[in-house]
Write a protein that holds these residues in place. Sequence first.
Motif, PDB file in Angstrom:
ATOM      1  N   ILE A 200       1.864 -52.835  -0.853  1.00 38.08           N
ATOM      2  CA  ILE A 200       1.717 -53.997   0.036  1.00 38.08           C
ATOM      3  C   ILE A 200       1.041 -53.698   1.372  1.00 38.08           C
ATOM      4  CG2 ILE A 200       4.078 -53.770   0.962  1.00 38.08           C
ATOM      5  CD1 ILE A 200       4.043 -56.913   1.033  1.00 38.08           C
ATOM      6  N   ALA A 201       1.140 -52.476   1.844  1.00 36.94           N
ATOM      7  CA  ALA A 201       0.658 -52.188   3.203  1.00 36.94           C
ATOM      8  C   ALA A 201      -0.797 -52.597   3.418  1.00 36.94           C
ATOM      9  CB  ALA A 201       0.844 -50.701   3.522  1.00 36.94           C
ATOM     10  N   GLY A 202      -1.645 -52.262   2.443  1.00 39.71           N
ATOM     11  CA  GLY A 202      -3.069 -52.562   2.575  1.00 39.71           C
ATOM     12  C   GLY A 202      -3.357 -54.050   2.679  1.00 39.71           C
TER      13      GLY A 202
ATOM     14  N   LEU B  64       4.408 -64.196   7.566  1.00 42.31           N
ATOM     15  CA  LEU B  64       4.701 -63.296   6.444  1.00 42.31           C
ATOM     16  C   LEU B  64       4.374 -61.854   6.822  1.00 42.31           C
ATOM     17  CD1 LEU B  64       3.404 -65.359   3.365  1.00 42.31           C
ATOM     18  CD2 LEU B  64       5.779 -64.893   3.981  1.00 42.31           C
ATOM     19  N   ARG B  65       3.296 -61.668   7.549  1.00 39.50           N
ATOM     20  CA  ARG B  65       2.914 -60.321   7.981  1.00 39.50           C
ATOM     21  C   ARG B  65       3.966 -59.760   8.935  1.00 39.50           C
ATOM     22  NH1 ARG B  65      -0.120 -57.604  12.021  1.00 39.50           N
ATOM     23  NH2 ARG B  65      -1.323 -55.873  11.166  1.00 39.50           N
ATOM     24  N   THR B  66       4.417 -60.613   9.845  1.00 39.69           N
ATOM     25  CA  THR B  66       5.466 -60.193  10.792  1.00 39.69           C
ATOM     26  C   THR B  66       6.733 -59.799  10.035  1.00 39.69           C
ATOM     27  OG1 THR B  66       4.575 -61.641  12.503  1.00 39.69           O
ATOM     28  CG2 THR B  66       6.854 -60.930  12.773  1.00 39.69           C
ATOM     29  N   GLU B  67       7.064 -60.563   9.011  1.00 44.60           N
ATOM     30  CA  GLU B  67       8.258 -60.236   8.214  1.00 44.60           C
ATOM     31  C   GLU B  67       8.099 -58.879   7.536  1.00 44.60           C
ATOM     32  OE1 GLU B  67       9.026 -63.494   5.532  1.00 44.60           O
ATOM     33  OE2 GLU B  67       9.505 -64.875   7.175  1.00 44.60           O
ATOM     34  N   PHE B  68       6.886 -58.595   7.070  1.00 42.24           N
ATOM     35  CA  PHE B  68       6.647 -57.284   6.464  1.00 42.24           C
ATOM     36  C   PHE B  68       6.840 -56.185   7.508  1.00 42.24           C
ATOM     37  CE2 PHE B  68       5.133 -53.811   4.160  1.00 42.24           C
ATOM     38  CZ  PHE B  68       4.177 -53.145   4.901  1.00 42.24           C
ATOM     39  N   ILE B  69       6.268 -56.382   8.688  1.00 39.70           N
ATOM     40  CA  ILE B  69       6.408 -55.378   9.752  1.00 39.70           C
ATOM     41  C   ILE B  69       7.887 -55.169  10.087  1.00 39.70           C
ATOM     42  CG2 ILE B  69       5.934 -54.895  12.192  1.00 39.70           C
ATOM     43  CD1 ILE B  69       3.211 -56.287  11.796  1.00 39.70           C
TER      44      ILE B  69
ATOM     45  N   PRO C 127      10.066 -59.042  -1.916  1.00 34.54           N
ATOM     46  CA  PRO C 127       9.973 -60.418  -1.406  1.00 34.54           C
ATOM     47  C   PRO C 127       8.721 -60.689  -0.586  1.00 34.54           C
ATOM     48  CG  PRO C 127      11.754 -59.210  -0.313  1.00 34.54           C
ATOM     49  CD  PRO C 127      11.262 -58.342  -1.418  1.00 34.54           C
ATOM     50  N   HIS C 128       8.211 -59.663   0.104  1.00 38.34           N
ATOM     51  CA  HIS C 128       7.023 -59.892   0.938  1.00 38.34           C
ATOM     52  C   HIS C 128       5.778 -60.123   0.103  1.00 38.34           C
ATOM     53  CE1 HIS C 128       9.950 -57.704   3.428  1.00 38.34           C
ATOM     54  NE2 HIS C 128       9.609 -58.646   4.281  1.00 38.34           N
ATOM     55  N   ILE C 129       5.786 -59.597  -1.104  1.00 38.06           N
ATOM     56  CA  ILE C 129       4.666 -59.864  -2.001  1.00 38.06           C
ATOM     57  C   ILE C 129       4.886 -61.200  -2.694  1.00 38.06           C
ATOM     58  CG2 ILE C 129       3.460 -59.076  -4.067  1.00 38.06           C
ATOM     59  CD1 ILE C 129       4.078 -56.220  -3.245  1.00 38.06           C
ATOM     60  N   ALA C 130       6.108 -61.427  -3.136  1.00 40.36           N
ATOM     61  CA  ALA C 130       6.409 -62.667  -3.864  1.00 40.36           C
ATOM     62  C   ALA C 130       6.110 -63.899  -2.999  1.00 40.36           C
ATOM     63  CB  ALA C 130       7.870 -62.671  -4.318  1.00 40.36           C
ATOM     64  N   LYS C 131       6.532 -63.848  -1.749  1.00 39.89           N
ATOM     65  CA  LYS C 131       6.323 -65.014  -0.862  1.00 39.89           C
ATOM     66  C   LYS C 131       4.846 -65.221  -0.576  1.00 39.89           C
ATOM     67  CE  LYS C 131      10.135 -64.101   2.020  1.00 39.89           C
ATOM     68  NZ  LYS C 131      10.782 -64.254   3.340  1.00 39.89           N
TER      69      LYS C 131
ATOM     70  N   VAL D 272      -0.830 -57.418 -22.107  1.00 36.54           N
ATOM     71  CA  VAL D 272      -1.296 -57.869 -20.789  1.00 36.54           C
ATOM     72  C   VAL D 272      -2.744 -58.330 -20.910  1.00 36.54           C
ATOM     73  CG1 VAL D 272      -2.009 -56.955 -18.553  1.00 36.54           C
ATOM     74  CG2 VAL D 272       0.301 -56.529 -19.398  1.00 36.54           C
ATOM     75  N   ASP D 273      -3.032 -59.463 -20.285  1.00 30.90           N
ATOM     76  CA  ASP D 273      -4.382 -60.018 -20.381  1.00 30.90           C
ATOM     77  C   ASP D 273      -5.298 -59.504 -19.262  1.00 30.90           C
ATOM     78  OD1 ASP D 273      -2.311 -62.232 -21.481  1.00 30.90           O
ATOM     79  OD2 ASP D 273      -4.213 -62.361 -22.565  1.00 30.90           O
ATOM     80  N   GLN D 274      -4.754 -59.415 -18.081  1.00 29.66           N
ATOM     81  CA  GLN D 274      -5.551 -58.936 -16.955  1.00 29.66           C
ATOM     82  C   GLN D 274      -4.645 -58.104 -16.044  1.00 29.66           C
ATOM     83  OE1 GLN D 274      -8.785 -59.828 -15.800  1.00 29.66           O
ATOM     84  NE2 GLN D 274      -9.347 -61.553 -17.104  1.00 29.66           N
ATOM     85  N   VAL D 275      -5.278 -57.216 -15.289  1.00 29.70           N
ATOM     86  CA  VAL D 275      -4.530 -56.375 -14.349  1.00 29.70           C
ATOM     87  C   VAL D 275      -5.148 -56.524 -12.964  1.00 29.70           C
ATOM     88  CG1 VAL D 275      -3.861 -54.010 -13.772  1.00 29.70           C
ATOM     89  CG2 VAL D 275      -4.005 -54.703 -16.162  1.00 29.70           C
ATOM     90  N   LEU D 276      -4.281 -56.637 -11.973  1.00 29.83           N
ATOM     91  CA  LEU D 276      -4.747 -56.635 -10.586  1.00 29.83           C
ATOM     92  C   LEU D 276      -3.983 -55.545  -9.861  1.00 29.83           C
ATOM     93  CD1 LEU D 276      -6.663 -58.180  -8.686  1.00 29.83           C
ATOM     94  CD2 LEU D 276      -4.744 -59.662  -8.089  1.00 29.83           C
ATOM     95  N   LYS D 277      -4.740 -54.623  -9.284  1.00 29.55           N
ATOM     96  CA  LYS D 277      -4.083 -53.483  -8.650  1.00 29.55           C
ATOM     97  C   LYS D 277      -3.599 -53.865  -7.248  1.00 29.55           C
ATOM     98  CE  LYS D 277      -4.594 -48.543  -7.757  1.00 29.55           C
ATOM     99  NZ  LYS D 277      -3.837 -48.556  -6.533  1.00 29.55           N
ATOM    100  N   LYS D 278      -2.424 -53.375  -6.919  1.00 28.22           N
ATOM    101  CA  LYS D 278      -1.909 -53.538  -5.557  1.00 28.22           C
ATOM    102  C   LYS D 278      -2.408 -52.387  -4.703  1.00 28.22           C
ATOM    103  CE  LYS D 278       2.676 -55.309  -6.803  1.00 28.22           C
ATOM    104  NZ  LYS D 278       4.096 -54.927  -6.782  1.00 28.22           N
TER     105      LYS D 278
END
Lengths: 119, 137
Positions: free
Chosen positions: B57-59, B13-18, A10-14, A96-102
């Motif tokens: 996500i951390a980075g 959002l950063r606080t929520e991650f922490i 969720p932290h990435i999605a939001k 897949v058309d493009q890739v973005l690394k996390k």
Amino acid sequence: MKILVSEDEPHIAKLIQFKLEGAGFQVKLAENGQRALEALGLEKYDLLILDLMMPICDGWQVLETLRSDSEAHPPVLLLTARSRQQDLSRAMELGVDQVLKKPFDPDELVLKVKEMVKE
Amino acid sequence: MTDWKSDPKLKKLRTEFIESLEDRKKVLTNALEAYQVGHDESALDRIQEASHKIAGIAGTWGFQELGEISELLDDYFDHFKATKTVPIKRDVVDFVDLLVEVVGLAMKDKKVSALQTDNRYRRITSFVGSLPSAAKP
């Protein structure tokens, strides 16, 4: 422009939703691959942003389903923490058309999305 | 890295991650305990999954060292899966302990200091760095 984001973290999605809506896109979130496939079946999207590691139905299953489906599907931007060449090659073979690394830079994500929806 | 300081929504959002790191730490420590006791075969999978998620996500939120250690641990476990071999228990405990410590610092929004001199960090970077390219992500 409508973007479907399939990401279980969720932290990435939001974050993605916030940045893309700020850039003027409509964003729909799907917390797993099954929800993403359901959403793709209901509406037309201009781009699919897809995570690989998701519960219930992962990104690989989504890509294989889309490839075997004769219906057109949107271009796919893969987001992944995986950097193994064999994973990236497999992803490209599956359409897949493009890739973005996390971890990704959200501003870079927005730029990439803008490039991809223009094509 | 996200410029979260300039935007209240990004800061939130950063606080929520922490805040989420507390649960992630529990997952790691519970799985490590189960692994050490020896009755839970899926414990290492749970540790790897948790590491992988943090690595992704951390980075983005400025926790570069946390992201790096998580990724090293993910790569470490990938190697054993790919080669169908078993890691040394002492190494697993040390490396997960290191990750848990760094998670703990991130929970207080603190940076890691002197990581390069930490013996556990040196061992895991040396191990992952020595992997043959086919096995190494």
